[in-house]
Motif scaffolding. Structure first.
Motif, PDB file in Angstrom:
ATOM      1  N   ASN A  68      -6.633   0.592   1.141  1.00 20.71           N
ATOM      2  CA  ASN A  68      -5.505   1.506   1.001  1.00 20.71           C
ATOM      3  C   ASN A  68      -4.512   0.847   0.046  1.00 20.71           C
ATOM      4  O   ASN A  68      -3.459   0.341   0.447  1.00 20.71           O
ATOM      5  CB  ASN A  68      -4.886   1.758   2.389  1.00 20.71           C
ATOM      6  CG  ASN A  68      -3.763   2.787   2.348  1.00 20.71           C
ATOM      7  OD1 ASN A  68      -3.552   3.456   1.338  1.00 20.71           O
ATOM      8  ND2 ASN A  68      -3.031   2.902   3.452  1.00 20.71           N
ATOM      9  N   ALA A  69      -4.904   0.840  -1.238  1.00 17.58           N
ATOM     10  CA  ALA A  69      -4.193   0.036  -2.230  1.00 17.58           C
ATOM     11  C   ALA A  69      -2.728   0.447  -2.371  1.00 17.58           C
ATOM     12  O   ALA A  69      -1.869  -0.374  -2.678  1.00 17.58           O
ATOM     13  CB  ALA A  69      -4.908   0.144  -3.573  1.00 17.58           C
ATOM     14  N   GLY A  70      -2.442   1.721  -2.127  1.00 21.66           N
ATOM     15  CA  GLY A  70      -1.072   2.200  -2.308  1.00 21.66           C
ATOM     16  C   GLY A  70      -0.143   1.896  -1.152  1.00 21.66           C
ATOM     17  O   GLY A  70       1.039   2.241  -1.203  1.00 21.66           O
ATOM     18  N   LEU A  71      -0.654   1.262  -0.112  1.00 22.61           N
ATOM     19  CA  LEU A  71       0.178   1.025   1.090  1.00 22.61           C
ATOM     20  C   LEU A  71       1.441   0.232   0.720  1.00 22.61           C
ATOM     21  O   LEU A  71       1.365  -0.844   0.142  1.00 22.61           O
ATOM     22  CB  LEU A  71      -0.641   0.250   2.136  1.00 22.61           C
ATOM     23  CG  LEU A  71       0.091  -0.082   3.429  1.00 22.61           C
ATOM     24  CD1 LEU A  71       0.398   1.193   4.219  1.00 22.61           C
ATOM     25  CD2 LEU A  71      -0.739  -1.044   4.298  1.00 22.61           C
ATOM     26  N   ASP A  72       2.575   0.809   1.079  1.00 27.12           N
ATOM     27  CA  ASP A  72       3.875   0.262   0.715  1.00 27.12           C
ATOM     28  C   ASP A  72       4.485  -0.347   1.980  1.00 27.12           C
ATOM     29  O   ASP A  72       4.814   0.382   2.907  1.00 27.12           O
ATOM     30  CB  ASP A  72       4.696   1.473   0.226  1.00 27.12           C
ATOM     31  CG  ASP A  72       5.925   1.074  -0.510  1.00 27.12           C
ATOM     32  OD1 ASP A  72       6.039  -0.098  -0.860  1.00 27.12           O
ATOM     33  OD2 ASP A  72       6.772   1.956  -0.716  1.00 27.12           O
TER      34      ASP A  72
END
Ligand SMILES: Nc1ncnc2c1ncn2[C@@H]1O[C@H](COP(=O)(O)OP(=O)(O)O)[C@@H](O)[C@H]1O
Ligand SMILES: [Mg+2]
Length: 208
Positions: free
Chosen positions: A132-136
């Motif tokens: 989940n590369a976009g996990l902020d």
């Protein structure tokens, strides 16, 4: 937005933050609150809230393990916002929550002990980012002593680990304890202006 409130540690204020965010989002759009902790405290809050007739309410559901991702993903399509309260230990539910979420908020105390306890969470977060590369990920200083606000050690630790810290901070205040027990938010109880202001600031920052 899909937002997970996570920490492997219990008692840090995950449920307090998750229920507040869910109630605040519910005032804007249909909101789903996923209770992914077997202790089901967020679900208890929701039941008390229904009993007290407070509106608006998030739609609350309990999901565990892989279902937090599979079922959660499916269910969340019908809602403007989804908030996940993920249990206080390394579990399949916590990992699934980090895969489903676009944003994670990690409430932490300010002490050295709290910093030491973050190591395993950081590993889980790094793993989640592989899928989940976009996990902020944002860290929230929580349950700060309002007299001392001594947060220096934790801030150093967060810098060292390149973790993003929210500007908003939540102090230790009786109003939060009361709000949970009444299925309410601190704003709805309208007793503690400082609690109301700091929660409003957190909500604003999280939406930015
Ligand atoms: N900022 C705060 N001030 C005072 N009490 C708090 C605060 N945050 C949490 N609590 C209380 O501490 C206990 C644990 O909080 P909770 O949100 O359930 O943590 P978690 O979900 O991480 O286990 C609850 O009794 C809650 O009311
Ligand atoms: Mg909890």
């Amino acid at each position: 937005m899909r937002i997970a409130v996570v920490n492997t540690k219990g008692g840090v204020g995950k449920t307090t933050i998750a229920t507040h965010l869910a109630a605040l989002f519910a005032a804007q759009a249909a909101t789903l609150l996923i209770d992914a902790d077997p202790q089901a405290s967020a679900a208890s809050w929701a039941a008390w809230r229904r009993g007290a007739g407070r509106e608006p309410s998030p739609t609350t559901t309990c999901l565990l393990g892989k279902a937090v991702f599979d079922e959660g993903k499916n269910l969340s399509k019908g809602f403007g916002h989804t908030v996940i309260d993920a249990g206080g230990r390394d579990s399949a539910s916590l990992r699934a929550a980090l895969l489903l979420a676009e944003r994670a908020v990690v409430p932490v105390g300010a002490s050295n002990l709290d910093a030491a306890a973050m190591t395993d969470l950081l590993e889980i977060v790094e793993l989640a980012k592989d899928f989940n590369a976009g996990l902020d990920v944002h860290v929230l200083l929580m349950r700060i002593d309002p007299r001392t606000r001594d947060t220096g050690e934790m801030i150093d630790y967060l810098h060292e680990h390149k973790l993003r810290l929210l500007e908003a901070r939540i102090c230790e205040r009786v109003a939060y304890r009361r709000a949970i027990g009444e299925g309410a938010t601190v704003a709805e109880l309208a007793k503690d202006p400082q609690a109301i202001a700091e929660m409003a600031a957190l909500f604003k920052e999280i939406q930015a």
